[in-house]
Design a protein around this motif. Structure first.
Motif, short mmCIF file in Angstrom:
data_model
loop_
_atom_site.label_atom_id
_atom_site.label_comp_id
_atom_site.label_asym_id
_atom_site.label_seq_id
_atom_site.Cartn_x
_atom_site.Cartn_y
_atom_site.Cartn_z
N LEU A 254 0.91 -1.29 -0.13
CA LEU A 254 0.11 0.10 0.09
C LEU A 254 0.99 1.22 -0.06
O LEU A 254 0.73 2.34 -0.73
CB LEU A 254 -0.83 0.04 1.32
CG LEU A 254 -1.92 -1.11 1.23
CD1 LEU A 254 -2.83 -1.07 2.68
CD2 LEU A 254 -2.79 -0.98 -0.05
N PHE A 255 1.98 1.31 0.66
CA PHE A 255 2.64 2.55 0.70
C PHE A 255 3.46 2.65 -0.62
O PHE A 255 3.48 3.98 -1.00
CB PHE A 255 4.07 2.09 1.88
CG PHE A 255 4.83 3.18 2.08
CD1 PHE A 255 4.74 4.50 2.52
CD2 PHE A 255 6.00 3.30 1.40
CE1 PHE A 255 5.34 5.44 2.77
CE2 PHE A 255 7.05 4.32 1.29
CZ PHE A 255 6.73 5.53 2.02
N ILE A 256 3.94 1.66 -1.16
CA ILE A 256 4.66 1.78 -2.52
C ILE A 256 3.56 2.10 -3.59
O ILE A 256 3.95 2.72 -4.69
CB ILE A 256 5.63 0.82 -2.79
CG1 ILE A 256 4.76 -0.48 -3.16
CG2 ILE A 256 6.65 0.59 -1.85
CD1 ILE A 256 5.45 -1.70 -3.61
N THR A 257 2.30 1.91 -3.41
CA THR A 257 1.29 2.07 -4.54
C THR A 257 1.00 3.43 -4.58
O THR A 257 1.07 4.26 -5.55
CB THR A 257 0.16 1.18 -4.15
OG1 THR A 257 0.46 -0.13 -4.15
CG2 THR A 257 -0.81 1.56 -5.46
N ALA B 168 15.78 -2.27 -0.45
CA ALA B 168 15.81 -1.52 -1.73
C ALA B 168 15.38 -0.06 -1.63
O ALA B 168 15.79 0.92 -2.43
CB ALA B 168 14.73 -2.31 -2.36
N VAL B 169 14.38 0.22 -0.87
CA VAL B 169 13.96 1.62 -0.55
C VAL B 169 15.18 2.66 -0.10
O VAL B 169 15.29 3.62 -0.73
CB VAL B 169 12.76 1.71 0.39
CG1 VAL B 169 12.25 3.19 0.73
CG2 VAL B 169 11.45 1.02 -0.24
N ALA B 170 15.77 1.99 0.82
CA ALA B 170 16.99 2.72 1.21
C ALA B 170 17.93 2.91 0.63
O ALA B 170 18.44 3.93 0.03
CB ALA B 170 17.52 2.14 2.70
N ASN C 299 6.19 -4.66 -10.16
CA ASN C 299 4.86 -4.72 -9.95
C ASN C 299 4.24 -6.27 -9.66
O ASN C 299 3.28 -6.41 -8.90
CB ASN C 299 4.23 -4.22 -11.15
CG ASN C 299 4.34 -2.60 -11.52
OD1 ASN C 299 4.59 -1.84 -10.51
ND2 ASN C 299 4.04 -2.22 -12.70
N PHE C 300 4.83 -7.03 -10.32
CA PHE C 300 4.36 -8.34 -10.01
C PHE C 300 4.66 -8.96 -8.68
O PHE C 300 3.99 -9.37 -8.08
CB PHE C 300 5.41 -9.49 -11.01
CG PHE C 300 5.15 -10.92 -10.64
CD1 PHE C 300 4.10 -11.67 -11.18
CD2 PHE C 300 6.24 -11.40 -9.98
CE1 PHE C 300 3.99 -12.91 -10.81
CE2 PHE C 300 6.24 -12.97 -9.72
CZ PHE C 300 4.92 -13.48 -10.09
#
Length: 243
Positions: A112-115, A151-153, A226-227
């Motif tokens: 939900l956050f990355i969306t 990955a985010v960091a 996305n997958f």
């Protein structure tokens, strides 16, 4: 006892996870942990996937060895070692149902956050690397899944894809080594049938990483992210509702 067919299915899952994990930079544990939880208890799942993930870390470092950023490796890896020990120690003591539900909440929240925050970006600072490594280690230790946070960091440092994969692999290698040792020290063991399966799992994970390396420049990474995001959400909901 595991049947021959189950060993083959785990090997195919390893191939798919290694391929996607190399292309997207993360995802091996995210793919394997929820599926294997349908077959094995959480402690054995964490150890089994942890070992496979550890070998994939090695393949990333070898295949992209010229791309490791050593300063980032130390900034992420050193705090990650400490928090990985804490997380993996907690995983041996906390109720499995609580951990599974918490894992489900984490996976759903992440998607939900990355969306809804596709433009989200952290600043390129040492504190980001240290905190990112610490969180990665803790989540990897307690849930077996930490690559998403990593990955985010790491994305804050605008690394080239090959550099990111190599550096992420080196960081994960340190964290995985710590948590695997903690799991084993805590008494977690794998059945002999699973151990014999590593004769297949290890080379298959290498094949997946090599295929992923060839596809790095050819296949849009966003499609794989996305997958993986859809996969994370579905299994996250499954763990929340049916741990």
């Amino acid at each position: 006892m595991l049947a021959y067919e189950e060993i083959i299915l785990i090997a195919l899952l390893t191939l798919l996870a290694s391929l996607i994990g190399t292309l997207a930079g993360f995802g091996i544990s995210t793919i394997m942990v929820p599926i294997l939880l349908m077959v094995f208890p959480l402690p054995q799942t964490l150890l089994l996937v942890g070992i496979i993930h550890w070998f994939n870390d090695i393949w990333k470092m070898v295949l992209f060895r010229k791309g490791i950023r050593w300063k980032l490796f130390l900034a992420f890896g050193l705090p990650g070692i400490f928090t990985s020990f804490i997380g993996s120690s907690l995983s041996l003591r906390v109720s499995q149902e609580i951990l599974l539900r918490a894992l489900g909440v984490f996976l759903v929240s992440y998607v939900l956050f990355i969306t809804f925050n596709r433009a989200f970006k952290l600043s390129e600072r040492l504190s980001v690397a240290v905190s990112g490594g610490a969180l990665t280690g803790f989540f990897a230790g307690i849930f077996g899944i930490g690559g998403e946070i990593n990955a985010v960091a790491l994305s804050a440092f605008n690394l080239e894809k090959a550099v990111y994969i190599a550096t992420a692999g080196a960081i994960s290698f340190m964290i995985d080594s710590t948590r695997i040792a903690t799991y084993i020290e805590g008494g977690i063991r794998l059945d002999p049938e699973i151990l014999s399966g590593f004769l297949i799992f290890i080379p298959v994970s290498l094949i997946g990483a090599m295929i992923g390396r060839k596809g790095i420049e050819k296949i849009p990474q966003e499609k794989f992210r996305n997958f993986v995001a859809v996969f994370i959400f579905l299994f996250g909901m499954k763990l929340v509702l049916f741990p």
